[in-house]
Design a protein around this motif. Sequence first.
Motif, PDB file in Angstrom:
ATOM      1  N   GLY A  49       8.967  35.322  67.205  1.00  0.00           N
ATOM      2  CA  GLY A  49       7.853  34.466  66.813  1.00  0.00           C
ATOM      3  C   GLY A  49       7.134  34.974  65.584  1.00  0.00           C
TER       4      GLY A  49
ATOM      5  N   ASN B 102       7.421  32.348  62.515  1.00  0.00           N
ATOM      6  CA  ASN B 102       6.156  31.716  62.149  1.00  0.00           C
ATOM      7  C   ASN B 102       5.516  32.386  60.942  1.00  0.00           C
TER       8      ASN B 102
ATOM      9  N   SER C 213       2.325  26.798  62.950  1.00  0.00           N
ATOM     10  CA  SER C 213       2.780  28.177  62.793  1.00  0.00           C
ATOM     11  C   SER C 213       1.630  29.170  62.901  1.00  0.00           C
TER      12      SER C 213
ATOM     13  N   ASP D 283       0.981  29.422  66.675  1.00  0.00           N
ATOM     14  CA  ASP D 283       2.040  30.192  67.335  1.00  0.00           C
ATOM     15  C   ASP D 283       2.004  31.662  66.926  1.00  0.00           C
TER      16      ASP D 283
ATOM     17  N   ASN E 249      -4.883  29.363  71.202  1.00  0.00           N
ATOM     18  CA  ASN E 249      -3.635  29.084  70.499  1.00  0.00           C
ATOM     19  C   ASN E 249      -2.551  28.545  71.423  1.00  0.00           C
TER      20      ASN E 249
ATOM     21  N   SER F 265      -1.304  24.866  70.139  1.00  0.00           N
ATOM     22  CA  SER F 265       0.111  24.716  69.793  1.00  0.00           C
ATOM     23  C   SER F 265       0.691  23.428  70.372  1.00  0.00           C
TER      24      SER F 265
ATOM     25  N   TYR G 248       6.831  30.213  76.760  1.00  0.00           N
ATOM     26  CA  TYR G 248       6.354  30.918  75.580  1.00  0.00           C
ATOM     27  C   TYR G 248       7.430  30.990  74.493  1.00  0.00           C
TER      28      TYR G 248
ATOM     29  N   HIS H 108       9.020  28.666  73.437  1.00  0.00           N
ATOM     30  CA  HIS H 108       8.908  27.461  72.618  1.00  0.00           C
ATOM     31  C   HIS H 108       8.262  27.759  71.274  1.00  0.00           C
ATOM     32  N   CYS H 109       7.385  28.772  71.221  1.00  0.00           N
ATOM     33  CA  CYS H 109       6.752  29.108  69.950  1.00  0.00           C
ATOM     34  C   CYS H 109       7.736  29.735  68.972  1.00  0.00           C
ATOM     35  N   CYS H 110       8.877  30.231  69.482  1.00  0.00           N
ATOM     36  CA  CYS H 110       9.940  30.715  68.607  1.00  0.00           C
ATOM     37  C   CYS H 110      10.827  29.567  68.133  1.00  0.00           C
TER      38      CYS H 110
ATOM     39  N   ASN I 274       9.683  26.446  67.600  1.00  0.00           N
ATOM     40  CA  ASN I 274       8.940  25.544  66.719  1.00  0.00           C
ATOM     41  C   ASN I 274       9.282  25.705  65.246  1.00  0.00           C
TER      42      ASN I 274
END
Length: 360
Positions: free
Chosen positions: A58, A62, A87, A90, A125, A129, A302, A304-306, A308
């Motif tokens: 991440g 990001n 970003s 995240d 956050n 997000s 979590y 998922h933030c990688c 995005n």
Amino acid sequence: MAYYEHIFFEDDLSADNSSDFGSGDIGANFEIPCDVEVSQEFQRIFLPTVYGIIFVLGLVGNGLVVLVMGCQKKSRTMTDKYRLHLSVADLLFVLTLPFWAVDAAKDWYFGGFLCVSVHMIYTVNLYSSVLILAFISLDRYLAVVRATNSQGPRKLLANRIIYLGVWLPAALLTIPDLVFVKAETSAIRTFCERIYPQEQFITWVVTFRFQHILVGFVLPGLVILTCYCIIISKLSHGSKGTQKRKALKTTVVLIVCFFVCWLPYCGGILLDTLVMLEVIPHSCELEQGLQKWIFVTEALAYFHCCLNPILYAFLGVKFKKSARSALSPSRGSSLKILPKKRGGMSSISTESESSSFHSS
């Protein structure tokens, strides 16, 4: 962690007899606690490892998006603005994961101020997000379905409403952290958790869990699903083409990734809450299974933030060109000649931009 955590009573901590249950919710009303030693060992090994992987991926993904978007201010489109918001959210979120990794592996060593601060950063956050993803789906709906007169509403969403619809609600949702989060030391270890009064603990826990499910999953999920289904219907009619097929595929991927990442976790929280309310009969096997299920699905959510940066940026042709320009030695001169694309109003973008469909 902030949503599936140890739930302690003030009386328990003052008496130094708090237990190290997995969630603390399940089994709180039962006379004989279940043996959760296996779950604790699983947590100590699994969570720090996964949090470390998510943190590295991440941070790199990001961080690169923020760097590239920050270097192309003059050529930044409305889609780019959403990417930057997403970003930033995240990136700040993954920066809290090393603290949780240390806490899960051993103890909370960082004091009361950082305990509250990390919880607040994590909360704001986490919510922002998923809410930004809903705004992106609204933007794409306007660009595709309302293409002929969408510029005004899209600019309003990207420049003004996103602060009122995303960042303000996310900031307000940190108030419970200010009120309840504490770093307290028991006979076993130091905990950084939300500590509720014993008399109203069920009310508080149920309220915040349903709040998390509703604001963090159901509402943005409905917006995402509705907007993208309408987009798919729109793109499915009319002339066929390679670009249209790519847009359809990437739209489906966006929907599937969101629900695959978040549905199992929120489903586990819901089931856990129903057990705590005794709507579902309790058993030790169910408690232990739920603990492991939520540990695993929390990590999936979590992750998922990688995804995005990949789903919303790296697949775009324009982003790849901007990244090469931003990271090249002659970055300054390269960025000056990047034109801002102002193509005709079309329901499908002329660039393969991860289902962006429309160039702003």
